[in-house]
Design an enzyme around this catalytic site. Structure first.
Site, mmCIF file in Angstrom:
data_model
loop_
_atom_site.group_PDB
_atom_site.id
_atom_site.type_symbol
_atom_site.label_atom_id
_atom_site.label_comp_id
_atom_site.label_asym_id
_atom_site.label_seq_id
_atom_site.Cartn_x
_atom_site.Cartn_y
_atom_site.Cartn_z
ATOM 1 N N ALA A 54 48.160 35.833 45.270
ATOM 2 C CA ALA A 54 47.028 35.371 44.640
ATOM 3 C C ALA A 54 47.420 35.699 43.024
ATOM 4 O O ALA A 54 48.331 36.341 42.734
ATOM 5 C CB ALA A 54 45.899 35.947 44.725
ATOM 6 N N HIS A 82 40.878 42.615 38.465
ATOM 7 C CA HIS A 82 41.342 42.274 37.510
ATOM 8 C C HIS A 82 40.793 41.524 36.351
ATOM 9 O O HIS A 82 41.017 41.383 35.152
ATOM 10 C CB HIS A 82 42.626 41.338 37.776
ATOM 11 C CG HIS A 82 43.842 42.103 38.090
ATOM 12 N ND1 HIS A 82 44.301 43.228 37.431
ATOM 13 C CD2 HIS A 82 44.693 41.992 39.266
ATOM 14 C CE1 HIS A 82 45.465 43.758 38.126
ATOM 15 N NE2 HIS A 82 45.739 43.039 39.110
ATOM 16 N N ASN A 91 44.018 34.830 37.201
ATOM 17 C CA ASN A 91 43.551 33.916 36.070
ATOM 18 C C ASN A 91 42.215 33.964 35.850
ATOM 19 O O ASN A 91 41.514 34.123 36.665
ATOM 20 C CB ASN A 91 43.983 32.467 36.377
ATOM 21 C CG ASN A 91 45.355 32.146 36.972
ATOM 22 O OD1 ASN A 91 46.506 32.634 36.240
ATOM 23 N ND2 ASN A 91 45.482 31.575 38.099
ATOM 24 N N GLU A 111 48.195 47.008 37.513
ATOM 25 C CA GLU A 111 47.988 46.947 39.265
ATOM 26 C C GLU A 111 47.749 47.912 40.108
ATOM 27 O O GLU A 111 47.134 47.855 40.899
ATOM 28 C CB GLU A 111 49.506 46.366 39.530
ATOM 29 C CG GLU A 111 49.816 45.088 39.127
ATOM 30 C CD GLU A 111 48.856 44.049 39.556
ATOM 31 O OE1 GLU A 111 48.487 44.083 40.789
ATOM 32 O OE2 GLU A 111 48.906 43.055 38.559
ATOM 33 N N GLU A 113 42.010 40.759 42.845
ATOM 34 C CA GLU A 113 41.902 39.854 41.761
ATOM 35 C C GLU A 113 40.605 40.021 41.053
ATOM 36 O O GLU A 113 40.644 39.758 39.837
ATOM 37 C CB GLU A 113 42.087 38.357 42.467
ATOM 38 C CG GLU A 113 43.247 38.243 43.284
ATOM 39 C CD GLU A 113 44.629 38.812 42.586
ATOM 40 O OE1 GLU A 113 44.622 38.582 41.373
ATOM 41 O OE2 GLU A 113 45.445 38.999 43.363
#
Length: 1114
Positions: free
Chosen positions: A382, A421, A385, A440, A418
């Site tokens: 994944a 992030h 974005n 990460e 995700e």
């Protein structure tokens, strides 16, 4: 420590504003997904406080963004040539952009053209970009990143703040550094803003990088083609394609010319043109759609962000929607139409997880929408974005009819990763890729924390936390090589950047426990700036209660020399201690080891001591033999006294310490004896992983049968307990547990497992037109076992089911299982299909190759295939952070011969380029050397131990007789006399002779004693029946156990290689001398007394007897 820990953010953009830097990754990600969070010694609270502090600092409205940001100065080279002609070799390579320009705004417009019958051929994108930038220092060059783009030089316009046109002299292109340079006639002045405009075009490819094509078959069977549809050279069939993207780490430059470094944040105004019956998606919401020749979707401006977070999808997907708790953020989960029902689970967790992060960070999400989209082809798991997270379908979609508990957990973890992030990585970003670990690591930690909050019954970090075995123990292995790398490592070129996206960045940095009662900077430096981790060697003086500690660099191959370390491979190590007199594993005593050696005073006369309680910290622990043996005794006596995470720790530490030569492998094997009583997932997960290595090392050995039989007997109780069928309410951990137990049982040839798997597979074949009757949680082992036991018919049945699979997770399960066949021609044809992309997606190519390599029959074939086609693999995957390294590591994982080592070294020497697999090849060579050394030093001793312990567990009438606990009791603290100890183990009678009789349930004579070995009744035939649960006749029973021939005497001859007479047979079994009394002595390697016979049977040495008398009698 370097300024590498500095985070940057572009809070506002004005005429004098300043750009800044950013980053991210993941194997499950595209910047992607893993399991972890910050460093081995930083407590969660300290981490959170640090992160929040950084966020507040970098987002404060008074923070300046122009002069505060340190910029790495680079030397601009002018040795470039025109981008449309040839290129010149650059003698000194500096891959960083000059620091004299900083972008503020991008206005980019793209029109992908893929709506024709010859797709993917003749597909391309036309586009234009206008960049507003400021000047930090005077320069005559505008240097941008560009890759595979053809710029229309005639379209270039450079303007000053007043709109005046500025002439330029020439353009040039540096292919190695991917620099597109415009040489201006006049100097661009410091402190002023300018704009540069240009048109460009590029070919749309199926290469999974930048902006690219993907495909699938729709509900009507039309091919909406994926990468490689129609063969490796493309060639459409009239189907419809979709456009998608992957910009991380350095692929935004394939979308349009840009300043493609993470610190150079800017605001993006994006417009994508599409045909009327299609839909576009990007980072923000559509501001307006303008119908011209096509429809132009103009998107709202993004927040200031890095180029690697850009995303676009043009498709005919459907979405399901929900909103966050506040109602101000629209959350959508999107997929192709036929899979839309499989978005329900992700949709149920996405909004809740987003709310969790808003509350956790105490910072609102800055966009108005958050879309999660499953695309058919994606190089990573994944990619985070901003506002448009893209996933592989297996990472977002869950079908309760065909997906397993593992698939369900994977979806939850990746969504959590995700989303983490969106704040840490997107809002606040490291300046350069050498700090990818910070991005990460934190997201990997948060994925566990968030998932545990959403699903507390999954025990992600709780009492039976999966983190220890799923992540920590996994990264231990790669970080034990001298070819590993520090958490922080300077990088420059794209290949080096991609290599940083590994377990070190994701899982090592996910360690976060510890109490910040010492200097955090000093601690962090020892863990960030040198490779590997320590092993703490422990001794204990029982009289004084003093524990001596010594740390050393743990290396899998101790013959290798690691690179120089600024800290001489000494760490500041958090020490947690649990002892037998207070076995509270959640409240362990804490201290620090900040030198090579140290001592800690605990209570004297302790039965056992455990360091690194629950494996909270990033190191291994090695005890002296006596301490290990007391721990083994406790496991066998009552394993539940020791926490399940710690049991997994003892298993994995002892195995890898033995593998590396710090410890005798027999310690690990002795620990595995207790497994017949183990019922929990985490310890079994640990032993399952470690036994994979043992299996690989022994599979081509004539001694493999001994290992196979031993594993069968140890796994049998839990196999019978956990079974094949789910019962009652859904139990997530139990379903995961079932999967690994059945895999162990079937892969080691346990007959009942193989029979049930074959029955289920055959039943599926008989009714393949109806609903698949196999439980999704056992499909992997069932498919593999069925195809392995079958031939061409079964394989082609599996292939047809793969082509018509109802979900992407089912596709992957079948894809792996097809590599289980024993037919060489089928494996060879399977690899040929993968190379031709014949029905196999480019993203799944590595799955096929690695799965074939995991098959003992296919190992050499897969390695030859990789070497023969390496150049093509580099062309396909050079821009992927994961694919090439994964192929090299997994295909060579079992290498353990000098020939294989030579082949690896020649492969390294003769390859034109190793691309992103450079470090992986070095690690493969080092791992092979370690495997060779291990086999030479350990194989003979392990085989000897396995022979001596292959009948150590006895079953009678289907019930387990646990002889192991009793055995240790008899050594350490059983009854008053050794006679009684032996009675306790074997339920012996009053006399030593009767003890022997009881063990073997013998009658009056030695002949009857032999009958009693096999628990025979009045006749030897019936006694033999009792031991081996044989049927009507003893002869046939003995045939079943020992695969003997027609006669019982000959059967016994075959097992024990005996001579003509039963007495001599008994002699041969126990290698006895002239007399049967001596035969009994030989069985237990006894000396004058039967006491010693018992000691020898359980491999106890005189030292243990001494300590028994010293500590338990006196």
């Amino acid at each position: 420590m370097k300024s590498s820990l500095k985070l940057t953010d572009l809070n506002s953009v004005t005429s004098s504003g300043d750009g800044i830097r950013d980053e991210d990754y993941k194997g499950r990600k595209g910047c992607s997904v893993g399991i972890g969070g910050i460093v081995a010694i930083v407590v969660a609270a300290a981490v959170v406080a640090t992160i929040v502090g950084l966020l507040v600092f970098y987002l404060h409205p008074d923070r300046k963004t122009t002069d505060d940001v340190p910029i790495i100065t680079t030397t601009t080279t002018t040795e470039c040539v025109d981008c449309l002609t040839s290129t010149t070799e650059i003698p000194i390579i500096d891959y960083r952009l000059p620091n004299d320009l900083v972008p503020y705004f991008y206005d980019a417009r793209l029109r992908p053209n893929f709506y024709h019958t010859n797709v993917p051929n003749d597909s391309y994108t036309n586009g234009s970009v206008k960049i507003t930038f400021g000047v930090r220092s005077p320069t005559k060059q505008i240097v941008l990143h560009s890759k595979t783009l053809v710029v229309d030089n005639a379209s270039i316009q450079v303007e000053d703040e007043e709109g005046g046109n500025l002439p330029y002299i020439s353009t040039s292109y540096d292919t190695r550094r991917e620099f597109y340079t415009i040489l201006m006639k006049e100097v661009l002045d410091t402190g002023k803003n300018y704009t540069v405009y240009m048109k460009f075009n590029c070919t749309l490819k199926t290469d999974l990088a930048g902006i690219y094509l993907s495909s699938y078959k729709d509900v009507n069977g039309r091919t909406i083609c994926y990468c490689g549809c129609g063969g490796s050279d493309g060639g459409g069939d009239g189907g419809v394609y979709i456009v998608t993207s992957q910009a991380e780490a350095t692929e935004a430059r394939k979308m349009f010319p840009c300043f493609d470094e993470p610190a150079l944040k800017a605001i993006f105004n994006l417009t994508f043109e599409r045909k009327n019956d299609w839909t576009s998606f990007s980072n923000t919401q559509i501001d307006q759609s303008i119908p011209i020749e096509w429809v132009a979707d103009k998107y709202l401006p993004t927040p200031p962000m890095s180029t690697y977070l850009l995303a676009v999808v043009i498709s005919q997907f459907e979405c399901v929607n929900s909103t966050t708790e506040s109602g101000d953020v629209l959350v959508s989960v999107c997929s192709r139409t036929e899979y839309i029902d499989q978005t329900a689970f992700a949709n149920s967790v996405a909004a809740n997880m987003q709310d969790y992060y808003v509350n956790y960070y105490n910072i609102s999400y800055p966009l108005q929408k958050m879309e999660h989209m499953a695309v058919p082809d994606f190089s990573a798991g994944a990619m985070e974005n901003w506002g448009l997270i893209l996933y592989r379908e297996t990472a977002l979609l869950y079908d309760d009819q065909s997906s397993s508990a593992f698939n369900k957990q994977r979806v939850a973890i990746i969504v959590a990763h995700e989303l983490a992030h969106q704040w840490f990585g997107n809002l606040v970003t490291p300046q350069w890729w050498d700090d990818i670990w910070l991005n990460e690591g934190f997201a990997s930690y948060m994925e566990i924390t968030c998932t545990d909050h959403s699903f507390p019954d999954w025990d992600m970090v709780g009492v039976d936390g999966q983190f220890v075995v799923d992540d920590l123990q996994g990264v231990f292995k790669i970080d034990s090589l001298v070819s590993s790398h520090p958490v922080y490592q300077e990088v420059s070129d794209p290949a080096q950047i991609n290599e940083l996206f590994d377990e070190i960045a994701y899982s090592k940095t996910a360690q976060k426990r510890g109490k910040p009662d010492v200097n955090v900077t000093e601690i962090m430096q020892t863990w960030l700036l040198q490779i590997g981790y320590p092993v703490i060697n422990v001794t204990y003086d029982n009289n004084t209660g003093v524990m001596e500690l010594e740390q050393e660099h743990f290396l899998l191959n101790r013959n290798e020399t690691p690179p120089m370390s600024p800290y001489n491979y000494q760490w500041i190590v958090p020490i947690s201690i649990v002892t037998s007199n207070n076995p509270n594993f959640t409240e362990a005593t804490q201290s620090w080891l900040n030198s090579t050696t140290g001592s800690i005073k605990v209570q004297p006369n302790l039965e056992w001591i455990i360091l690194n309680s629950m494996q909270q910290y990033y190191y291994r622990v090695n005890y002296n033999d006596l301490m290990w043996n007391y721990l083994i005794f406790q496991l066998i006596k009552d394993h539940k006294v020791i926490h399940s995470n710690t049991r997994a720790q003892l298993i994995d530490d002892s195995f890898n310490l033995g593998r590396a030569g710090y410890l005798n492998m027999e310690i690990f094997l002795e620990i595995t004896k207790y497994l017949t009583n183990e019922t929990e997932y985490v310890p079994w997960r640990a032993v399952w992983k470690d036994m994979i290595f043992m299996k690989m090392m022994f599979e081509f050995s004539g001694n493999y049968e001994y290992l196979r039989k031993y594993v069968q007997q140890q796994v049998e109780p839990i196999y019978k307990s956990i079974g094949w069928n789910s019962s009652g309410e859904y139990d997530h951990l139990r379903e995961r547990h079932r999967g690994i137990i059945l895999d162990m049982a079937c892969s080691y040839g346990y007959e009942d497992c193989l029979m049930k798997a074959a029955d289920q597979f055959n039943n599926w074949m008989d009714q393949y037109n109806s609903t698949n009757p196999i439980d999704p949680n056992v499909r992997a082992v069932t498919y593999c076992s069925g195809i392995e036991a079958g031939g061409s018919t079964e394989w082609h049945f599996g292939w047809e089911r793969f082509l018509t699979a109802p979900s992407s997770s089912e596709e992957t399960t079948i894809l792996r299982s097809l590599a289980c066949t024993k037919e060489i021609f089928l494996l060879s044809g399977y690899l040929a299909k993968a190379l031709a992309l014949d029905g196999i997606r480019l993203q799944d190519f590595s799955t096929v190759v690695i799965s074939v390599a995991e098959n003992p029959i296919g190992r050499s074939m897969a390695w030859d295939f990789v070497r023969q086609n390496w150049n093509q693999l580099v062309i396909w995957f050079k821009d992927s952070a994961f694919t090439l390294p994964n192929i090299i590591r997994e295909v060579t994982l079992s290498f353990s011969t000098e020939l294989e080592l030579t082949e690896l070294e020649l492969f390294k020497a003769n390859s034109d380029t190793l691309s992103t697999a450079t470090r992986a090849v070095d690690q493969a060579i080092e791992n092979t050397k370690s495997n060779i050394d291990w086999r030479q030093k350990n194989e003979e001793g392990i085989v000897k131990w396995l022979k001596e312990n292959r009948l150590s567990v006895t079953y009678q009438n289907g019930s387990q007789i646990n002889t192991k606990s009793c055995g240790f009791d008899s050594v350490f603290r059983e009854d008053e006399h050794r006679d009684n100890e032996f009675d306790s183990v074997f339920r012996e009678d009053e006399h030593r002779d009767n003890e022997f009789d009881s063990v073997f349930r013998e009658d009056e004579h030695r002949d009857n004693e032999f009958d009693s070995v096999f628990r025979e009744d009045e006749h030897r035939d019936n006694e033999f029946d009792s031991v081996f649960r044989e049927d009507e006749h003893r002869d046939n029973e003995f045939d079943s156990v020992f695969r003997e021939d027609e006669h019982r005497d000959n059967e016994f001859d075959s097992v024990f290689r005996e001579d003509e007479h039963r007495d001599n047979e008994f002699d041969s079994v126990f290698r006895e001398d002239e007399h049967r009394d001596n035969e009994f002595d030989s069985v237990f390697r006894e000396d004058e007394h039967r006491d010693n016979e018992f000691n020898n049977d359980f491999s106890f040495q005189f030292t243990l007897t001494y300590f028994y008398n010293l500590y338990f009698i006196h």
